[in-house]
Design a protein around this motif. Structure first.
Motif, mmCIF file in Angstrom:
data_model
loop_
_atom_site.group_PDB
_atom_site.id
_atom_site.type_symbol
_atom_site.label_atom_id
_atom_site.label_comp_id
_atom_site.label_asym_id
_atom_site.label_seq_id
_atom_site.Cartn_x
_atom_site.Cartn_y
_atom_site.Cartn_z
ATOM 1 N N ILE A 132 16.647 33.503 -3.270
ATOM 2 C CA ILE A 132 16.044 34.108 -5.009
ATOM 3 C C ILE A 132 14.686 33.490 -5.012
ATOM 4 O O ILE A 132 13.716 33.578 -4.389
ATOM 5 C CB ILE A 132 16.580 33.430 -5.948
ATOM 6 N N VAL A 133 14.062 34.837 -5.917
ATOM 7 C CA VAL A 133 12.180 34.125 -6.432
ATOM 8 C C VAL A 133 12.150 33.933 -6.826
ATOM 9 O O VAL A 133 12.908 33.009 -7.797
ATOM 10 C CB VAL A 133 12.042 35.478 -7.372
ATOM 11 N N GLY A 134 10.779 32.881 -6.064
ATOM 12 C CA GLY A 134 10.432 31.365 -6.740
ATOM 13 C C GLY A 134 9.977 31.039 -5.407
ATOM 14 O O GLY A 134 9.897 30.984 -4.109
ATOM 15 N N PRO A 145 12.973 27.206 -10.104
ATOM 16 C CA PRO A 145 12.757 28.106 -10.775
ATOM 17 C C PRO A 145 12.907 28.183 -12.158
ATOM 18 O O PRO A 145 14.591 28.003 -12.307
ATOM 19 C CB PRO A 145 12.918 29.287 -10.568
ATOM 20 N N ARG A 199 13.782 30.172 -14.442
ATOM 21 C CA ARG A 199 14.618 31.334 -15.005
ATOM 22 C C ARG A 199 14.630 32.412 -13.317
ATOM 23 O O ARG A 199 13.438 33.126 -12.643
ATOM 24 C CB ARG A 199 14.124 32.504 -16.080
ATOM 25 N N PHE A 200 15.725 32.715 -13.270
ATOM 26 C CA PHE A 200 16.318 33.888 -11.311
ATOM 27 C C PHE A 200 17.369 34.363 -11.331
ATOM 28 O O PHE A 200 18.469 34.217 -12.320
ATOM 29 C CB PHE A 200 15.466 32.497 -10.644
ATOM 30 N N ARG A 201 17.252 35.446 -10.817
ATOM 31 C CA ARG A 201 18.316 36.357 -10.553
ATOM 32 C C ARG A 201 19.048 35.775 -9.314
ATOM 33 O O ARG A 201 18.627 35.633 -8.212
ATOM 34 C CB ARG A 201 17.648 37.469 -10.603
ATOM 35 N N TRP A 202 20.442 36.111 -9.514
ATOM 36 C CA TRP A 202 21.498 35.533 -8.191
ATOM 37 C C TRP A 202 22.403 36.623 -8.205
ATOM 38 O O TRP A 202 22.981 36.240 -9.275
ATOM 39 C CB TRP A 202 21.569 34.014 -8.501
ATOM 40 N N TYR A 242 20.955 37.122 -14.367
ATOM 41 C CA TYR A 242 20.245 36.276 -15.046
ATOM 42 C C TYR A 242 20.378 34.814 -15.016
ATOM 43 O O TYR A 242 21.135 34.972 -15.974
ATOM 44 C CB TYR A 242 19.048 37.159 -15.495
ATOM 45 N N THR A 246 17.387 27.724 -15.708
ATOM 46 C CA THR A 246 17.522 26.502 -15.522
ATOM 47 C C THR A 246 17.659 25.299 -16.440
ATOM 48 O O THR A 246 17.579 25.707 -17.451
ATOM 49 C CB THR A 246 16.491 25.993 -14.433
ATOM 50 N N TRP A 263 12.711 29.943 -1.949
ATOM 51 C CA TRP A 263 14.099 28.970 -2.497
ATOM 52 C C TRP A 263 15.568 29.934 -2.194
ATOM 53 O O TRP A 263 15.411 30.871 -2.238
ATOM 54 C CB TRP A 263 13.428 28.807 -4.221
#
Length: 492
Positions: free
Chosen positions: A416-418, A424, A426-429, A433, A436, A485
């Motif tokens: 994931i992005v971070g 993070p 807020r993340f996209r998985w 979206y 946390t 991450w």
């Protein structure tokens, strides 16, 4: 002497037992050997007469044997099958006397005291043994004497009959190796000039005892009858099988189940007397047209409780084609395991028994090996901290040693992005979206450096339990050495 009858012992030695067993099914005239891997080399385990005449011998390297004999034929040896065959020969030998035992890995010993006259004398009995064994394709050497040791010596080195009371005269000319001593002791005696048993008898016993210990003199006294040596009969393993022959053929499922129930009670009584439990059961049904059908049952645990086993047969029996009727049923426990008697408590319930019965029912449909359970493994790496084992062949673990909670679902890491050391916000998985809500951690796990694992080449991992506002509870980790991450699991 006992009851006025002189004891008489027969020794049967099968010098080519393993090769004879194989060649009985597939006869060959060419040199033939059985090979077995010994001392990191493929060596001759047993050979036929044609191979012996070519100069080959047991223990010889198979490569050297091929060089000596280019037309040599071979097969792989199976010592366990040879032992089963020897036990069959032991059972066959009981036609001559009831007292038959095994003599090493390639021989039999028989106490024929009081039995020879039933066959017309000792010579006729031995001739009948030799004739039957030769017709079966087995080479044999036979010795008969007053003692077990003397009979063994004659079978291996003299092959003959020692008349009653003439044991010493029959053994005097045999080599000292005929006393069943080890090769090193035999070589030492020959270097001292004691090559025959007669020369050993005439030697003072005290120096022999000091030099070789009591083993040599004990073997000598046993061969001459000065020390007793019993013949222990071979006791075959118990055979758990029962059979029922019906006066009239049956075909209804209820009738077959009733017959199976009767057989089960007989079989379970036999198992209980030996403190055993059936693991595999095979029910054979013979039809009046001589057709045979089988219903096999594999149990999750050893059982000898007929009411619990009987319902498990119903599904298999419902698929049986009775034809014009079934006139014989045979039930056999093809595999049995120890099942000692246990104390029954008044507070115990049948939960475990019900689970075992459920596993057995499912196993008849999909196979017991396909019903698995998780067991803990000795590793702190998440994906190596458990193993999967067949439920029927393992016991549940009493507890897991992990101090930190682990997700119910574990999968390969998904990036994931971070890049920050904190989870993070807020993340996209998986195209979702997520935000946390609460994060607990970190829990640092180091790779096992002694194992090669491509998935852990990134080094340390800091694991976090992240609860999102959308309701997903994920297991994330951060890699400090290569910032990034990843999501690896999800909690329930």
């Amino acid at each position: 002497m006992f009851d006025g009858i002189q004891r008489r012992v027969v020794s049967l030695w099968f010098p080519r037992l393993a090769s004879d067993r194989v060649l009985r099914r597939c006869p060959v005239e060419a040199p033939f050997v059985l090979t077995l891997k010994q001392q990191n080399a493929n060596r001759i385990y047993c050979l036929n007469l044609a191979a012996s005449q070519q100069g080959l011998h047991p223990g010889m390297s198979y490569a050297d044997a091929r060089a000596f004999c280019p037309d040599l034929q071979s097969s792989v040896a199976h010592p366990e099958q040879d032992q089963r065959f020897l036990q069959l020969l032991c059972r066959w030998a009981t036609r001559y006397c009831p007292w038959v035992g095994l003599e090493g890995e390639d021989g039999l010993v028989m106490d024929i005291t009081g039995s020879a006259h039933l066959f017309g004398g000792e010579d006729v009995m031995l001739a009948d043994m030799r004739s039957r064994l030769m017709r079966a394709g087995l080479s044999v050497q036979i010795g008969l004497a007053d003692t077990r040791g003397a009979a063994w010596a004659l079978a291996h080195y003299g092959e003959g009959i020692a008349q009653s009371g003439q044991t010493l005269a029959a053994l005097s000319g045999l080599p000292v190796a005929a006393l069943r001593i080890d090769e090193q002791m035999s070589t030492t005696l020959q270097r001292l000039g004691l090559r025959q048993i007669g020369e050993l008898v005439q030697t003072a016993r005290a120096p022999l005892n000091r030099r070789f210990g009591p083993a040599l003199l004990r073997r000598l006294d046993q061969a001459l009858g000065d020390q007793p040596e019993e013949v222990s009969p071979h006791i075959p393993p118990p055979h758990y099988a029962v059979r029922m022959t019906l006066p009239e053929p049956i075909g209804l499922l209820s009738d077959v189940m009733a017959g199976t129930e009767r057989l089960l009670h007989q079989l379970c009584s036999k198992l209980k007397s030996q403190e055993m439990g059936a693991r595999y059961l095979c029910l054979s049904l013979r039809r009046v047209d001589q057709g045979h059908q089988q219903v096999k049952l594999r149990l999750a645990r050893p059982l000898r409780d007929a009411p619990r086993i009987l319902p498990l047969f119903e599904r298999g029996l419902s698929e049986i084609d009775a034809g014009f009727g079934i006139d014989m049923l045979r039930l056999e426990a093809t595999q049995a395991e120890r099942l000692p008697v246990q104390q029954i408590s008044h507070v115990s319930d049948g939960g475990k028994d019900k689970l075992d019965d459920l596993i057995s029912r499912l196993g008849t449909r999909i196979g017991l090996e396909n019903i698995l359970r998780f067991l803990p493994a000795d590793s702190h790496i998440p994906e190596r901290s458990f193993i999967m084992a067949p439920t029927a062949y393992s016991e549940p673990a009493t507890g897991w040693s992990n101090l930190q909670p682990r997700p119910i679902s574990l999968f390969p890491p998904e990036p994931i992005v971070g890049t920050d050391v904190q989870p993070p916000k807020r993340f996209r998985w998986r195209r979702m979206y997520l935000t946390t809500g609460r994060a607990t951690g970190p829990e640092r796990i180091a790779p096992e450096w002694w194992l090669e694992d491509e998935n852990w080449r990134s080094g340390l991992r800091d694991y976090w339990r992240v609860e999102t506002t959308q309701g997903r509870r994920l297991w994330l980790f951060y890699t400090p050495q290569n910032p990034g991450w990843f999501v690896q699991g999800e909690f329930a």
